[in-house]
Motif scaffolding. Structure first.
Motif, short mmCIF file in Angstrom:
data_model
loop_
_atom_site.label_atom_id
_atom_site.label_comp_id
_atom_site.label_asym_id
_atom_site.label_seq_id
_atom_site.Cartn_x
_atom_site.Cartn_y
_atom_site.Cartn_z
N VAL A 67 46.17 51.68 -6.34
CA VAL A 67 45.67 51.06 -5.10
C VAL A 67 44.80 52.08 -4.36
CG1 VAL A 67 46.31 50.06 -2.88
CG2 VAL A 67 47.66 49.54 -4.93
N TYR A 68 43.66 51.61 -3.85
CA TYR A 68 42.73 52.48 -3.14
C TYR A 68 42.45 51.89 -1.76
CZ TYR A 68 42.07 54.47 -7.76
OH TYR A 68 42.29 55.06 -8.98
N GLY A 69 42.55 52.72 -0.74
CA GLY A 69 42.32 52.26 0.62
C GLY A 69 43.60 52.24 1.43
N PRO A 70 43.49 51.68 2.64
CA PRO A 70 42.35 50.95 3.22
C PRO A 70 41.16 51.88 3.52
CG PRO A 70 44.41 50.46 4.39
CD PRO A 70 44.66 51.65 3.54
N ALA A 86 42.80 47.15 -5.70
CA ALA A 86 43.85 47.46 -6.67
C ALA A 86 43.30 47.24 -8.07
CB ALA A 86 45.07 46.57 -6.44
N VAL A 87 43.44 48.25 -8.91
CA VAL A 87 43.02 48.14 -10.30
C VAL A 87 44.17 47.55 -11.10
CG1 VAL A 87 42.22 49.37 -12.34
CG2 VAL A 87 41.46 50.10 -10.06
N VAL A 88 43.94 46.38 -11.68
CA VAL A 88 44.97 45.68 -12.45
C VAL A 88 44.75 45.99 -13.93
CG1 VAL A 88 45.94 43.44 -13.03
CG2 VAL A 88 45.03 43.84 -10.73
N THR A 89 45.80 46.40 -14.61
CA THR A 89 45.68 46.79 -16.02
C THR A 89 46.31 45.73 -16.93
OG1 THR A 89 47.72 48.07 -15.87
CG2 THR A 89 45.66 49.24 -15.47
N VAL A 98 39.84 44.05 -11.00
CA VAL A 98 39.98 44.76 -9.72
C VAL A 98 40.13 43.71 -8.63
CG1 VAL A 98 38.93 46.32 -8.05
CG2 VAL A 98 38.61 46.72 -10.51
N LEU A 99 41.24 43.79 -7.90
CA LEU A 99 41.52 42.84 -6.83
C LEU A 99 41.22 43.53 -5.50
CD1 LEU A 99 44.76 40.67 -6.59
CD2 LEU A 99 43.63 41.60 -4.58
#
Length: 205
Positions: A67-70, A86-89, A98-99
């Motif tokens: 997860v990146y951010g906020p 959020a990078v979904v794998t 990427v969500l």
């Protein structure tokens, strides 16, 4: 043909969009093709199939949670967004989607400005209304010491309390009937403690 990633993540994205509507858009991106897979409550004017312009995921600083951010983004109309991605794998641990959730900060900024303006004093206090309110003097004096010492009243030292009482005595507070109980409540000590400290203060050469 529907993308299986959209089918998989659609309930999650729709739930987030419904919870934060109408102030947030949720976007599901295809990182390999760098395009928008699906979008809920669009605010940025994008549609499925539009370029995502995400850049290379390999360039991201690794995040244990993915997860990146906020972090802040701006829309073309000047609105500020708080965004999180959020990078979904997939099952093999490779980036699958990427969500992104983009929340319009405008209502929050307006509310903060309103509360700040509402709470901020805009004129000096009319002292004539308070010159006889000795309880106000007690609260102000104790509050000033609490802020200066950066500790709550019950954690003031004996020297702190003596200094407070000396200032209140200088202001004539203890010449008022029933001042001691009010001071004791403000300092969060017993009345007997206030009487003892006052005695020590007045007997000090």
């Amino acid at each position: 043909m529907d993308d299986p990633r959209v089918a998989q993540w659609s309930p999650v994205c729709a739930a987030i969009a419904a919870l934060l509507a109408p102030h947030a858009e949720v976007v599901l991106h295809d990182p390999e093709r760098d395009e928008v897979l699906a979008i809920w409550n669009p605010m940025s004017g994008r549609e499925p199939g539009d370029p995502s312009l995400l850049g290379e995921l390999d360039g991201l600083t690794p995040s244990p949670s993915g997860v990146y951010g906020p972090y802040e983004k701006l829309l073309a109309d000047g609105r500020r967004l708080s965004s999180v991605s959020a990078v979904v794998t997939d099952a093999g641990g490779r980036p699958s989607a990427v969500l992104c959730v983009n929340v319009d900060r405008t209502p929050l900024d307006q509310a903060a400005a309103l509360l700040t303006a509402f709470a901020a004093p805009v004129a000096e206090r009319p002292e004539a209304l308070f010159e006889h309110d000795w309880t106000e003097r007690v609260a102000e004096t104790v509050g000033a010491f609490v802020r200066e010492r950066r500790r709550p009243p019950e954690r003031l030292t004996r020297e702190d309390r003596l200094a407070v009482l000396a200032e209140l005595d200088r202001l004539g507070v203890f010449g008022v009937r029933r001042a001691v109980p009010v001071v004791a409540r403000a300092l969060r000590v017993s009345r007997s403690t206030v009487y003892t400290l006052l005695s020590d203060l007045r007997n000090t050469p």
